[in-house]
Scaffold this motif. Sequence first.
Motif, PDB file in Angstrom:
ATOM      1  N   PHE A 106       0.759  -0.845  -0.245  1.00 32.05           N
ATOM      2  CA  PHE A 106       0.074   0.080   0.063  1.00 32.05           C
ATOM      3  C   PHE A 106       1.182   1.305   0.436  1.00 32.05           C
ATOM      4  O   PHE A 106       0.253   1.863  -0.433  1.00 32.05           O
ATOM      5  N   GLN A 107       1.607   1.374   1.035  1.00 35.62           N
ATOM      6  CA  GLN A 107       2.572   2.486   0.718  1.00 35.62           C
ATOM      7  C   GLN A 107       3.261   2.530  -0.489  1.00 35.62           C
ATOM      8  O   GLN A 107       3.794   4.225  -0.737  1.00 35.62           O
ATOM      9  N   LEU A 108       3.970   1.659  -0.880  1.00 38.83           N
ATOM     10  CA  LEU A 108       5.505   1.813  -1.742  1.00 38.83           C
ATOM     11  C   LEU A 108       4.325   1.841  -3.399  1.00 38.83           C
ATOM     12  O   LEU A 108       4.178   2.953  -3.259  1.00 38.83           O
ATOM     13  N   GLU A 109       2.399   1.453  -3.086  1.00 34.88           N
ATOM     14  CA  GLU A 109       2.119   1.609  -5.038  1.00 34.88           C
ATOM     15  C   GLU A 109       1.278   2.921  -4.540  1.00 34.88           C
ATOM     16  O   GLU A 109       1.040   3.972  -5.646  1.00 34.88           O
ATOM     17  N   ARG A 110       0.986   3.769  -3.278  1.00 33.23           N
ATOM     18  CA  ARG A 110       1.015   5.014  -3.091  1.00 33.23           C
ATOM     19  C   ARG A 110       1.675   5.781  -3.581  1.00 33.23           C
ATOM     20  O   ARG A 110       1.514   6.933  -3.937  1.00 33.23           O
ATOM     21  N   VAL A 111       3.171   6.330  -2.960  1.00 32.15           N
ATOM     22  CA  VAL A 111       4.144   6.681  -2.974  1.00 32.15           C
ATOM     23  C   VAL A 111       4.581   6.723  -4.848  1.00 32.15           C
ATOM     24  O   VAL A 111       4.662   7.932  -4.585  1.00 32.15           O
ATOM     25  N   ILE A 112       4.540   5.524  -5.215  1.00 34.00           N
ATOM     26  CA  ILE A 112       4.825   5.843  -6.605  1.00 34.00           C
ATOM     27  C   ILE A 112       3.604   6.630  -7.313  1.00 34.00           C
ATOM     28  O   ILE A 112       3.971   7.598  -7.986  1.00 34.00           O
ATOM     29  N   ASP A 113       2.326   6.300  -7.657  1.00 34.55           N
ATOM     30  CA  ASP A 113       1.135   7.197  -7.984  1.00 34.55           C
ATOM     31  C   ASP A 113       1.911   8.163  -7.270  1.00 34.55           C
ATOM     32  O   ASP A 113       1.097   9.176  -7.810  1.00 34.55           O
ATOM     33  N   LYS A 114       1.417   9.042  -6.326  1.00 35.18           N
ATOM     34  CA  LYS A 114       1.966  10.352  -5.493  1.00 35.18           C
ATOM     35  C   LYS A 114       3.443  10.920  -6.559  1.00 35.18           C
ATOM     36  O   LYS A 114       3.255  11.961  -6.460  1.00 35.18           O
ATOM     37  N   ALA A 115       3.866   9.894  -6.232  1.00 34.82           N
ATOM     38  CA  ALA A 115       5.165  10.924  -7.471  1.00 34.82           C
ATOM     39  C   ALA A 115       4.880  10.969  -8.900  1.00 34.82           C
ATOM     40  O   ALA A 115       5.261  11.978  -9.735  1.00 34.82           O
ATOM     41  N   ALA A 116       4.474   9.740  -9.335  1.00 36.56           N
ATOM     42  CA  ALA A 116       4.186  10.532 -10.723  1.00 36.56           C
ATOM     43  C   ALA A 116       3.085  11.413 -10.972  1.00 36.56           C
ATOM     44  O   ALA A 116       3.553  11.787 -12.347  1.00 36.56           O
ATOM     45  N   ARG A 117       2.530  11.701 -10.284  1.00 38.56           N
ATOM     46  CA  ARG A 117       1.505  12.821 -10.239  1.00 38.56           C
ATOM     47  C   ARG A 117       1.948  14.169 -10.181  1.00 38.56           C
ATOM     48  O   ARG A 117       2.322  15.226 -11.513  1.00 38.56           O
ATOM     49  N   GLU A 118       3.584  13.902  -9.102  1.00 44.72           N
ATOM     50  CA  GLU A 118       4.009  15.234  -9.012  1.00 44.72           C
ATOM     51  C   GLU A 118       5.052  15.876  -9.907  1.00 44.72           C
ATOM     52  O   GLU A 118       5.336  16.872 -10.430  1.00 44.72           O
ATOM     53  N   LEU A 119       5.142  14.632 -10.808  1.00 42.06           N
ATOM     54  CA  LEU A 119       6.563  14.753 -12.118  1.00 42.06           C
ATOM     55  C   LEU A 119       5.943  14.346 -12.971  1.00 42.06           C
ATOM     56  O   LEU A 119       6.247  15.047 -13.904  1.00 42.06           O
ATOM     57  N   GLY A 120       4.212  14.746 -12.779  1.00 44.08           N
ATOM     58  CA  GLY A 120       3.272  14.877 -14.718  1.00 44.08           C
ATOM     59  C   GLY A 120       3.828  13.928 -15.502  1.00 44.08           C
ATOM     60  O   GLY A 120       3.517  13.576 -16.788  1.00 44.08           O
ATOM     61  N   VAL A 121       3.983  12.490 -14.793  1.00 43.67           N
ATOM     62  CA  VAL A 121       4.483  11.688 -15.749  1.00 43.67           C
ATOM     63  C   VAL A 121       3.341  10.405 -15.315  1.00 43.67           C
ATOM     64  O   VAL A 121       2.722  10.817 -14.431  1.00 43.67           O
ATOM     65  N   ASP A 122       3.023   9.021 -16.104  1.00 44.14           N
ATOM     66  CA  ASP A 122       2.082   8.618 -16.607  1.00 44.14           C
ATOM     67  C   ASP A 122       2.471   7.797 -15.201  1.00 44.14           C
ATOM     68  O   ASP A 122       3.414   6.960 -15.596  1.00 44.14           O
ATOM     69  N   PRO A 123       1.749   6.928 -14.301  1.00 43.26           N
ATOM     70  CA  PRO A 123       2.317   6.091 -13.612  1.00 43.26           C
ATOM     71  C   PRO A 123       2.256   4.620 -14.126  1.00 43.26           C
ATOM     72  O   PRO A 123       2.826   4.470 -12.981  1.00 43.26           O
ATOM     73  N   ILE A 124       2.040   4.803 -15.047  1.00 41.44           N
ATOM     74  CA  ILE A 124       2.487   2.897 -15.740  1.00 41.44           C
ATOM     75  C   ILE A 124       3.199   3.017 -15.764  1.00 41.44           C
ATOM     76  O   ILE A 124       4.427   2.320 -15.846  1.00 41.44           O
ATOM     77  N   ALA A 125       3.529   4.299 -17.045  1.00 43.89           N
ATOM     78  CA  ALA A 125       4.556   4.172 -17.092  1.00 43.89           C
ATOM     79  C   ALA A 125       6.137   4.205 -16.377  1.00 43.89           C
ATOM     80  O   ALA A 125       7.295   3.682 -16.525  1.00 43.89           O
ATOM     81  N   LEU A 126       5.929   4.845 -15.545  1.00 46.84           N
ATOM     82  CA  LEU A 126       7.083   5.122 -13.751  1.00 46.84           C
ATOM     83  C   LEU A 126       7.004   4.149 -13.202  1.00 46.84           C
ATOM     84  O   LEU A 126       8.291   3.339 -12.978  1.00 46.84           O
ATOM     85  N   ARG A 127       6.095   3.191 -13.800  1.00 48.67           N
ATOM     86  CA  ARG A 127       5.983   2.101 -12.451  1.00 48.67           C
ATOM     87  C   ARG A 127       7.270   0.676 -13.810  1.00 48.67           C
ATOM     88  O   ARG A 127       8.276  -0.052 -13.764  1.00 48.67           O
ATOM     89  N   ARG A 128       6.966   0.874 -15.214  1.00 45.27           N
ATOM     90  CA  ARG A 128       6.861  -0.465 -15.874  1.00 45.27           C
ATOM     91  C   ARG A 128       9.371   0.689 -16.064  1.00 45.27           C
ATOM     92  O   ARG A 128       9.716  -0.357 -16.411  1.00 45.27           O
ATOM     93  N   GLN A 129       9.173   1.528 -16.089  1.00 45.27           N
ATOM     94  CA  GLN A 129      10.518   2.064 -16.486  1.00 45.27           C
ATOM     95  C   GLN A 129      11.590   1.913 -15.188  1.00 45.27           C
ATOM     96  O   GLN A 129      12.811   1.311 -15.060  1.00 45.27           O
TER      97      GLN A 129
END
Lengths: 786, 161, 263
Positions: free
Chosen positions: A381-404
């Motif tokens: 929960f914490q990991l997948e929430r913080v990644i989503d938040k990071a994607a939003r802050e960075l303006g990148v697609d959350p799936i793309a950030l994960r895939r990368q």
Amino acid sequence: MPKDGGIGASSKRREDVRFLTGAGNYTDDINIRGQAHVFFLRSDVAHGTITSINTSAAEAMPGVVKVFTGTDFEAVGGMPCGWQVTDKHGQPMQEPRHPILAHGKVRHVGEPVAAVVAETLEQARDAAEAIELDIAELPAVVDMKAAVAGDAPKVHDDLTSNLCYDWGFVEENKTATDEAFANAAHVTTLELVNNRLVANPMEPRVAVGDYARGTGDSTLYTTSQNPHVIRLLMGAFVLGIPEHKLRVVAPDVGGGFGTKIFHYQEEAFCTFAAKACNRPVKWTSSRSEAFMSDAHGRDHVTKIELALDGNNNFAAIRTETFANMGAYLSTFAPSVPTWLHGTLMAGNYRTPLIYVNVKAVFTNTVPVDAYRGAGRPEATFQLERVIDKAARELGVDPIALRRQNFITEFPYATPVAVEYDTGNYVATMDKLEEMGDLSGFAERRAASEAKGKWRGLGVNCYIEACGIAPSNLVGQLGARAGLYESATVRVNATGGLVVMTGSHSHGQGHETSFAQVVADMIGIDENMVEIVHGDTANAPMGMGTYGSRSLAVGGSAMVRATEKIIAKAKKIASHLLEASESDIELKDGAFSVAGTDKSVAWGDVTLAAYVPHNYPLEEIEPGLEETAFYDPSNFTYPSGAYACEVEVDPDTGKVTIERFTAVDDFGNVVNPMIVTGQVHGGLAQGIGQALLENCAYDENGQLLSASYMDYAMPRADDLPMFSVDHSCQTPCTHNPLGVKGCGEAGAIGSPPSVVNAVVDALQSGGKDVTHIDMPLSPARVWAAMQ
Amino acid sequence: MAQVSMTVNGKAASGDVEGRTLLSTFLRENLELTGTHVGCDTSQCGACVVHVNGEAVKSCTMLAAEAEGADVTTIEAMANADGSLSTIQQAFQDHHGLQCGFCTPGMVMSASALLKDNPTPSEAEIREYLEGNICRCTGYHNIVKAIMAASGQDVSSIAAE
Amino acid sequence: MYNFDVETPGTVADAVAALGRDEAQALGGGQTLIPTLKQRLASPSVLVSLTGVAEMKGVCVGDDGQLCIGGATTHATVASEARAHYAGLAELASHIGDPAVRNRGTIGGSLANNDPSACYPAAALGSGATIVTNARSIAADDYFEGMFSTALDEGEIITEVRFPIPQAANYQKFLQPASRFALVGVFVAKYAEGVRVAVTGASNDGVFRWTEAETALASNFSADAVSGLALSGDDMISDLHGTGDYRAHLVGVMTKRAVAAAA
């Protein structure tokens, strides 16, 4: 669809017939001639000193057999804890005594203080009201951070503080992790709560103790996921009954979800009282009692930070978690926020540096222990929430950030001490995008907006560690038990088999799926195989069912025992066929000599084993029965990618799950129907955590959500039809079946995608909301919108 | 204690009960019909659903004395006369509509009551009807599917194995 | 439960007589009372079951055009038999609790209990119903006296409830996620004489009429008419499931939806 029966077939469950016709045998269905009933008088305050307790009036009430208080148990042990965590300074955790009945002090609402044994349950309850109990109330500690502040009242006077342990993992990485944060291009920080839950299997706990004076044998019937573990803990550590004089039976058990792993006071009490009263003693929990006596789950407060480099690669993760232990250490409680949580913080991603700090805290609340997922949902929960938040802050697609950042090469050694053997996170994400029709989301969002609803899409991945696990490793980590599994395969003269397994089935359908495995190995009809479990008098030893370990560990033991059977049967066949053993092949239930048409049927071989007239007695013994113990060399690592689409009602804050897609990699699958059902159930519990369920206390330690009137259980109309797939299969490399475990995945994988989806929906509605703590009830979502 | 008499699963049944004896207790303890389960004490989980005079009721929220003279049907009488599973029971097995089995008797009794009133319910109608039956294992997906299948509807498009 | 005797009278007169016993209490469908007894929050010495009183069962339209519902009529019966006469009421009854609860729970039991989150009080107050007892008739406006409190005297039984049938009515219930009772429920009924709006689930004082909304709707029976109105959250229930402010907000939303659905 694969062949009928055997591995890969969706065989219908044989256990269903008894459950569908009211012919199940649950513990509360067991009534022993002469049994009495016990009612526990439980504390109604969270913290206090027992100043007096007078049972004489109660003892005079109609039907009363005997009244027990804490002093009756001074000569026996306290409730044992099965896992000792070592803190970041190398010191063992603080471990309080946990009495069967409170002695001196009460430490949570619901703690048993006295017990009345009477002819009927209502009489016992009537008499319990006549017990004169005075408790001088003390200030309670409920909030974890307040509990570890300097001036907090102590839950246990003989401990130095309310801090059970302060754990750092991996302590050697701390400095390097801090440096990585100092050098990061971007840091995303999220503070969140992993809400306290109550497992709520539909069958409340029950225990029936029985004692035979003639032989000195004790028997306990109990709603347990692991009767052998109860026998060991209760016999060796609490009551001092050797295992050969103690039988524990867990018959049909109506769901467990973790909370029926643990050894509870009521079990020890009924076993003890049966001997003391010289008659069977039965305890049946009401649902209201269950809320204040079943171990709770989750209850973490976490701050997680994710450091990224200039190219959006994950550079480091740092977390600080407060984990609620409740008032006492339940059986496996210390392991949950540490070894079942810290070791999963890498998730599906290459993150070179990770540091996890966990402070386990005593509070005046019900003990907290493993609940479906146990530590892994908190990590995910914490990991997948913080990644989503990071994607939003960075303006990148959350799936793309994960895939990368996906781990793509296996085996992969994480910086948190585990090595993933297999996985294919790209494949599961590809499948998710296809199955969930993520490219069609924009259209669906427009349709929702047209009817005045905000639609959101949330995605997450997960990794879990299942099939717990090598005994030598867990021993180093503090486990006070081995974590192998055993099986005995008994072949009867006419060819049918009975498999006695230490795994326990309480909804998982082992009686069907385990039979499929053995039938497949021999090439016989699955109905020739009977699975026996749940009784220490049958299975030789067993560590039970939890942590999605049954097939990976228990199934592997069964495979090993069956391999021994087949090896011996081949010897017999070679004698009967007058051929070399190395030329004997087993296929479709017959032994044949390679390259010839000579064969002998399975049943002829088994008959020969028991009617050894023409039999190589000088070489092998008659009979066909083998036992194997299996101790895995690693955890298994199921993984997956989930997508949730929600609609939020802007007027009320109500969230509706519109679509849920779950793609899991469980390795090989024995019974796809059962696996899919396990995922469905896990999803319901994960969605329940995300949207509905919340175990709440007030500041005085009173339980506010003490029944289904206030604890929101997911109902049929809270949930959609699920879209589930497990065709991405990277088999486990180190167990004979190549299986990984599927029981907890849904509960681990689903909460982050739900919350990610709601945040996405609110953002689409113009609300700058980046996080809401679970459960995302209408009231909380509406409040966040204001 | 007072005597209570009723018809249970087609047979006369009677026993001495206290005023406070629940119908569920009478069934489970006096008649040893333990297929009816008790999963809560606030009349919400529905594991205890039986039919009283043809209507689904929560037997843990009805006094045995209130069932005086009534015609009660429990899960034990839901199979076909030859012991084979009824259409609803068979659909639950075929579609994996149960796991631990504890809520199952109540689910079958509720499903049966639903299909009597509404022979071809929609998915939404089934979900609404099951508001008073809590299952912790299945996530309801396969229960809903099983009930649709039992009503003769084509469920092949609903995901699952 | 504490033990008690059970009486099963067949007539109102016998029921009233039985309720004259010491510590006697009426038992309707028992869907709230039995769980309460299980918690040992009440200790009657005798429960007088009203479900066998035939004269207290049934749904009919009286000579005065009012819908008459016997006090021991189940929610399920109201849901089916009242539909042709008063659809808004039938619809409300069809969503109380769950199907098994509706097969036992009765309108008289619900109104006598006056749970602050129950549905029927909103219908009765919102319809200006008359609560008929074995002794008298009580206007709904005089009947509800706050949470779990009514104008009923000890031993008094609701034998019938009479509902004036409105031109239009609708009930909107926002569920408390756990209990499935109303977190907020709003019953709106439009009569020739005016509009009544009754709110359940929200207030610390139990069901109440939202008179500002009634006034606004009387001249303009549309959702827009109540858009500008707001209740204070101060007197509202505030608990695990929602603050007073949230409930106050929901009253507005549910009122608008009820009006829109009724209009």
